[in-house]
Write a protein that holds these residues in place. Structure first.
Motif, PDB file in Angstrom:
ATOM      1  N   LYS A 145     -14.059  -0.972   8.592  1.00 24.39           N
ATOM      2  CA  LYS A 145     -13.635  -2.008   9.292  1.00 24.39           C
ATOM      3  C   LYS A 145     -14.240  -3.467   9.477  1.00 24.39           C
ATOM      4  O   LYS A 145     -13.697  -4.270   9.653  1.00 24.39           O
ATOM      5  N   VAL A 146     -15.591  -3.243   9.733  1.00 22.94           N
ATOM      6  CA  VAL A 146     -16.546  -4.360   9.739  1.00 22.94           C
ATOM      7  C   VAL A 146     -16.427  -5.194   8.327  1.00 22.94           C
ATOM      8  O   VAL A 146     -16.317  -6.509   8.480  1.00 22.94           O
ATOM      9  N   ARG A 147     -16.160  -4.562   7.235  1.00 19.16           N
ATOM     10  CA  ARG A 147     -16.000  -5.119   6.014  1.00 19.16           C
ATOM     11  C   ARG A 147     -14.543  -6.066   6.050  1.00 19.16           C
ATOM     12  O   ARG A 147     -14.626  -7.082   5.386  1.00 19.16           O
ATOM     13  N   ASN A 148     -13.753  -5.524   6.406  1.00 22.17           N
ATOM     14  CA  ASN A 148     -12.466  -6.179   6.505  1.00 22.17           C
ATOM     15  C   ASN A 148     -12.444  -7.209   7.358  1.00 22.17           C
ATOM     16  O   ASN A 148     -11.907  -8.468   7.149  1.00 22.17           O
ATOM     17  N   TRP A 149     -12.897  -7.152   8.607  1.00 24.43           N
ATOM     18  CA  TRP A 149     -13.344  -8.419   9.286  1.00 24.43           C
ATOM     19  C   TRP A 149     -13.925  -9.450   8.838  1.00 24.43           C
ATOM     20  O   TRP A 149     -13.738 -10.534   8.773  1.00 24.43           O
ATOM     21  N   ARG A 150     -14.999  -9.140   8.105  1.00 28.91           N
ATOM     22  CA  ARG A 150     -16.127 -10.139   7.553  1.00 28.91           C
ATOM     23  C   ARG A 150     -15.159 -10.747   6.349  1.00 28.91           C
ATOM     24  O   ARG A 150     -15.582 -11.557   5.855  1.00 28.91           O
ATOM     25  N   VAL A 192     -21.086  -2.624  17.358  1.00 26.89           N
ATOM     26  CA  VAL A 192     -19.628  -2.824  17.425  1.00 26.89           C
ATOM     27  C   VAL A 192     -19.208  -3.151  18.623  1.00 26.89           C
ATOM     28  O   VAL A 192     -19.941  -2.646  19.787  1.00 26.89           O
ATOM     29  N   ILE A 193     -18.523  -4.094  18.892  1.00 25.32           N
ATOM     30  CA  ILE A 193     -17.965  -4.818  20.262  1.00 25.32           C
ATOM     31  C   ILE A 193     -16.690  -4.142  20.513  1.00 25.32           C
ATOM     32  O   ILE A 193     -15.954  -4.120  19.754  1.00 25.32           O
ATOM     33  N   LEU A 198     -22.187 -12.443  14.756  1.00 25.12           N
ATOM     34  CA  LEU A 198     -21.338 -12.314  15.791  1.00 25.12           C
ATOM     35  C   LEU A 198     -19.814 -12.602  15.119  1.00 25.12           C
ATOM     36  O   LEU A 198     -19.727 -13.502  14.535  1.00 25.12           O
ATOM     37  N   LEU A 199     -18.919 -11.575  15.278  1.00 28.23           N
ATOM     38  CA  LEU A 199     -17.756 -11.669  14.820  1.00 28.23           C
ATOM     39  C   LEU A 199     -16.550 -10.978  15.798  1.00 28.23           C
ATOM     40  O   LEU A 199     -16.846  -9.989  15.740  1.00 28.23           O
ATOM     41  N   ILE A 200     -15.588 -11.884  15.904  1.00 28.33           N
ATOM     42  CA  ILE A 200     -14.795 -10.864  16.899  1.00 28.33           C
ATOM     43  C   ILE A 200     -13.540 -10.921  16.012  1.00 28.33           C
ATOM     44  O   ILE A 200     -12.838 -12.059  15.551  1.00 28.33           O
ATOM     45  N   GLY A 201     -13.406  -9.975  15.278  1.00 24.62           N
ATOM     46  CA  GLY A 201     -12.531  -9.611  14.084  1.00 24.62           C
ATOM     47  C   GLY A 201     -11.156  -9.400  14.471  1.00 24.62           C
ATOM     48  O   GLY A 201     -10.018  -9.662  13.728  1.00 24.62           O
ATOM     49  N   GLU A 202     -10.855  -9.107  15.587  1.00 22.70           N
ATOM     50  CA  GLU A 202      -9.121  -8.681  16.136  1.00 22.70           C
ATOM     51  C   GLU A 202      -8.765  -9.874  16.652  1.00 22.70           C
ATOM     52  O   GLU A 202      -9.311 -10.210  17.582  1.00 22.70           O
ATOM     53  N   PRO A 203      -7.557 -10.308  16.075  1.00 27.50           N
ATOM     54  CA  PRO A 203      -7.044 -11.450  16.510  1.00 27.50           C
ATOM     55  C   PRO A 203      -6.537 -11.556  18.033  1.00 27.50           C
ATOM     56  O   PRO A 203      -6.738 -12.432  18.833  1.00 27.50           O
ATOM     57  N   LEU A 204      -6.233 -10.426  18.513  1.00 31.11           N
ATOM     58  CA  LEU A 204      -5.690 -10.354  19.866  1.00 31.11           C
ATOM     59  C   LEU A 204      -6.961 -10.406  20.969  1.00 31.11           C
ATOM     60  O   LEU A 204      -6.773 -10.956  22.062  1.00 31.11           O
ATOM     61  N   ALA A 205      -8.187 -10.361  20.503  1.00 27.06           N
ATOM     62  CA  ALA A 205      -9.436 -10.341  21.643  1.00 27.06           C
ATOM     63  C   ALA A 205     -10.068 -11.965  21.363  1.00 27.06           C
ATOM     64  O   ALA A 205     -10.965 -12.053  21.952  1.00 27.06           O
ATOM     65  N   ARG A 206      -9.553 -12.645  20.490  1.00 21.00           N
ATOM     66  CA  ARG A 206     -10.062 -14.094  20.263  1.00 21.00           C
ATOM     67  C   ARG A 206      -9.351 -15.041  21.206  1.00 21.00           C
ATOM     68  O   ARG A 206      -8.401 -15.003  21.927  1.00 21.00           O
TER      69      ARG A 206
END
Length: 172
Positions: free
Chosen positions: A24-29, A66-67, A94-102
């Motif tokens: 999941k982290v790799r996909n966000w990154r 993980v946040i 720091l990476l907020i990867g999920e669009p709905l949380a940005r």
């Protein structure tokens, strides 16, 4: 090193990174907009991510979280290069990867949560970070949280701000 911490702050939870999280982290990154926020903007393969994780869990000075927000995993953050002798650590990843949380103010809460954790739980006095000048959104979050810009330099064609915060300077 103890890689098993949980940090609660307002409506967010930081929990230690586990192997089950790395894809999941790799996909966000690897998201295009996310890659441009890092000095290394290369696509990360599954093999590279697994190799990174296997090195990470052996490190004595690296804590990755993980946040969680609203019961779902939304991003990552870390304190690393922790030097207990000099009482300093580096903040980053720091990476907020999920669009709905940005765009919901979660980044600032995460910064405050991890800084409070660093100052109060692992007893460091100073947290430093580096951020790309082009990442104005992150820079604003760091300044709003209490970081001060200490230096500016150029590397691989990109301008970097060096920032820091001292124990007692964080608001909240």
């Amino acid at each position: 090193m103890n890689h098993s911490y949980t940090v609660l702050y307002e409506d967010i939870k930081l929990r230690s990174l586990e192997e089950k999280d790395i894809e999941k982290v790799r996909n966000w990154r690897n998201l295009e907009w996310a890659r441009t926020s890092f000095l290394n903007a290369d696509i990360i393969s599954q093999e590279q991510q697994l190799a990174w994780y296997q090195k990470y869990i052996k490190k004595e000075n690296d804590l990755m979280f993980v946040i969680e927000w609203g019961g779902m995993d939304i991003g990552i953050v870390a304190l690393y290069n922790i030097d207990y002798t000099k009482s300093i650590a580096e903040f980053g990843r720091l990476l907020i990867g999920e669009p709905l949380a940005r765009g919901k103010g979660i980044g600032k809460k995460v910064v405050k949560a991890i800084c409070n954790f660093g100052f109060n739980e692992i007893k460091i006095e100073t947290i430093v970070l580096e951020v790309l000048e082009s990442n104005s959104y992150a820079t604003k979050i760091y300044l709003d949280a209490g970081f001060n810009c200490k230096d500016k330099y150029l590397t691989v064609g990109k301008t970097i701000y060096k920032m820091e915060i001292q124990k007692g300077a964080i608001d909240g």
